[in-house]
Design an enzyme around this catalytic site. Structure first.
Site, PDB file in Angstrom:
ATOM      1  N   GLY A  30       0.739  -1.339  -0.115  1.00  0.00           N
ATOM      2  CA  GLY A  30       0.035   0.262  -0.059  1.00  0.00           C
ATOM      3  C   GLY A  30       0.854   1.254  -0.139  1.00  0.00           C
ATOM      4  N   LYS A  86       5.851  19.257  -5.106  1.00  0.00           N
ATOM      5  CA  LYS A  86       6.296  20.127  -3.777  1.00  0.00           C
ATOM      6  C   LYS A  86       7.624  20.754  -4.145  1.00  0.00           C
ATOM      7  CE  LYS A  86       4.612  15.662  -1.733  1.00  0.00           C
ATOM      8  NZ  LYS A  86       5.006  14.235  -1.414  1.00  0.00           N
TER       9      LYS A  86
END
Lengths: 437, 437
Positions: free
Chosen positions: B189, B207
């Site tokens: 995950g 970012k």
């Protein structure tokens, strides 16, 4: 009075006081633009106006009487950097009573008299700011109070005394005894002539009291905190710890088990796993590892002392004081009306890692090296190529050069008849640590 | 309306949205006490009201139409956690135009449409807060904007994508290929089914655009930023880098040479020295190394993604929103009227390092071990004692036990006739890293 200027009364013009003054002069325009408010030093109180200093404060601003700062109605904020507890206490008390915002880096003062001073600040509704009191340039107070506001803090492990960390680092690196490492620290200005406050653990203890109080939201009584120093650590212990896979650090520990558990606050020399980031905190650097119930583990690392790093923390608090005075909130410090002038990537410098797959023949390295040299790129390291039949890997590190030159060289290398695969180029950043004043 | 409550419209109830809601419920009283203001979720907009979720939002709060949030005059702040760019843009725009504070963690939105949105926020004088958009739980936006307000930022080196860092870490640790590491990340995950945004470097690129804009104070055009991913990194390169003394990291680099220099903004896989703290950032963790002209080097480390760490950042921004609404400044979160209940040090647990100097005779270790056992202390490691004539060093690691028991055992050991010197006892903190949701 200009609402867009913050009038500062600076008490103390030692190392940090002078640093705050100099950095406010140097970055004044920048800070004013960011805070929406000029930071103006209006008055400077010194103990001895005739003392010869490395940096002279402007004579017109100087007074020998700190009481003038608290009494001056034009002053918005008092920056207390006098050190000591007795006079500093009188000044901070007088300032808060007069409704002036106070910024201080005095951990001894806050650990010993903070309970009264914070109560007074609350009663008067005046900010008492102390970012500079814990871990110097590391913004740990704001991080805990604001950034981690949604967290119950479960633990803090802090390396918060640079003198002790320097001594322990040198004992480990050089295998020397405590006394020798201390002498070295004193020679380099990392330890005081009388090092007792640092090596006894009490300077870290003062910081632990403040961190513990922040974590619990209630006052931590200094009398109940266990503080142990590093004087009894032998070179043998550092060596054994290393063989066991640990480094010895003076740790401030604040910890609570469960929500209702009692708070643990102590400063003791402790072994930490060599692989842990706290073990990688060398020399006079500080680090604070915070565990919050929402954020998990977060680590804050930087210079824990020194003129400039401590000034950075004081100026951060002065930014808060601006916001307090003007009652405004910080919006993004980005002016979208302007576009940043960017460096074309081909003009950016770094070192490089280069891997080639070439014919396994004599003379290939020479051809590659010559071609790189034509483009101004120097080879600093070559890894022994591993050969596989008639092909060979050629791995090298290239020194500082513009990306564009390297790319041009690479295109030519790719076209050589001895080159078998597309060359792999990666940036290499040496990341030397910057020394600070 | 209660001025001491902040009414929140939550748009999006996926992983992070649900996390914000749950953490606000769990730590609600604490956050209210700290902010002087309750954080109340008044309305929750979801895309599909009938979807089965791990966490169900209270049905009474749910709407399928995010427009309701922007239109509701009782709502103070919109938390945008919908993801995607198009609808999120419409919502943020509508919210700012209606004068509502906006909190978002949507880096793609801000990187692509931030120029317009920040301009709108400035024009309306409304905060647009985005701590959660960069490096998850690491409070890097506040650190740069407020804590380092006195600094010209000279450079930032950031590991800001946990997926890439996990893949690179596993390639290094396990010597596996990129494809295998990616598959493992997907299974756990840590990577999406379609990993393109992460492994192409573009999530880090978003970012970098925001960090670059903050550093320069002007807008960084996404079209001019060079972004390179990790798909072409071979296991061989990781191995060679290690032999050369480096680790491979996907670095966002923001850098300026001198005051007038052009700004470098790029994301590229890069070698960093193995000894550097950035090389010690493993797995899904993030870290941002900031160099300021005043503070020097400061490093911020923590969880860069995940439900809870990102919630922590969102709640930090909600704390800012409280301050914006109430126009007040943060004072110390210490209530000096209360005294923290401290754990007596003898009841505090840790592991221990113990060094004894004893007679070099058979049976001594057995006597010491028995005595420690009587006090509930177990030995986990013994270092081969080094003998010197008739005395021997005995070095051991003791497992988790209360300090008081160990001290009592130590007093008895000190009194044994075979003990030659005062035993040396140091704390040992294993510092396991806490996993976060």
């Amino acid at each position: 009075m200009d609402a867009r200027a913050l009038q500062i009364g600076l008490a103390g013009f030692g190392n940090v006081g002078a640093g705050v003054y100099l950095n406010l002069v140097r970055n004044g325009d920048l800070v004013a633009a960011r805070c929406g408010c000029r930071l103006e030093v209006r008055r400077i109180a010194v103990r001895d106006v005739n003392r010869v200093r490395a940096v002279d404060p402007p004579a017109a601003l100087v007074t020998a009487d700190w009481r003038e700062l608290a009494a001056d109605p034009e002053i918005d904020v008092i920056v207390e950097l006098m050190g000591g507890v007795s006079e500093a206490y009188d000044l901070v008390k007088a300032a808060l009573e007069a409704g002036r915002i106070v910024v201080t880096g005095n951990k001894a003062l806050l650990a010993e008299r903070g309970r009264e001073l914070f109560a007074l600040a609350r009663e008067r509704g005046v900010p008492l700011l102390f970012e500079a009191a814990v871990a110097g340039g590391i913004p740990i107070i704001k991080a805990i109070q604001e950034s981690l506001v949604g967290n119950r803090i479960e633990s803090i492990y802090g390396i918060v005394n640079g003198t002790c960390n320097y001594i322990l680092t040198r004992m480990q690196e050089a295998g020397i005894a405590y006394a020798e490492a201390l002498e070295e620290a004193q020679r380099l200005g990392y330890a005081e002539a009388d090092p007792a406050l640092d090596v006894s653990g009490w300077d870290a203890g003062h910081k632990a009291i403040l961190l513990g109080s922040l974590v619990s939201g209630a006052w931590v009584d200094p009398g109940s905190v266990v503080v142990e120093g590093i004087e009894h650590i032998a070179a043998a212990d550092i060596g054994y710890a290393e063989r066991l896979g640990y480094a010895v650090k003076l740790l401030a520990v604040i910890r609570r088990k469960g929500e209702a558990g009692l708070l643990e606050v102590r400063v003791q020399p402790s072994l930490v796993p060599s692989q842990h980031m706290l073990a990688a905190v060398h020399g006079v650097f500080n680090a604070v590892l915070v565990r919050g119930d929402v954020v998990g583990d977060a680590l804050f690392y930087g210079s824990g002392a020194g003129r400039d790093p401590t000034s950075s923390a004081v100026i951060s608090d002065l930014g808060e004081a601006c916001r307090a005075k003007r009652g405004v909130i910080q919006t993004a410090l980005i002016n979208p009306a302007e576009e940043a002038a960017l460096l074309p990537v081909d003009e950016s410098f770094s070192h490089y890692y280069l891997r080639l797959n070439v014919d396994n023949l004599p003379g290939v390295l020479a051809r590659v090296a010559a071609l790189l040299g034509d483009h101004g790129a120097g080879i600093t390291t070559v890894l022994q190529p591993e050969t596989e039949g008639d092909s060979a890997e050629l791995v090298m590190v290239l020194g500082d050069a513009p990306y564009g030159s390297i790319r041009r060289a690479l295109r030519e290398i790719a076209e050589l008849d001895c080159t078998r695969e597309t060359p792999v180029l990666l940036r290499l950043e040496p990341l030397e640590t910057r020394a600070t004043a």
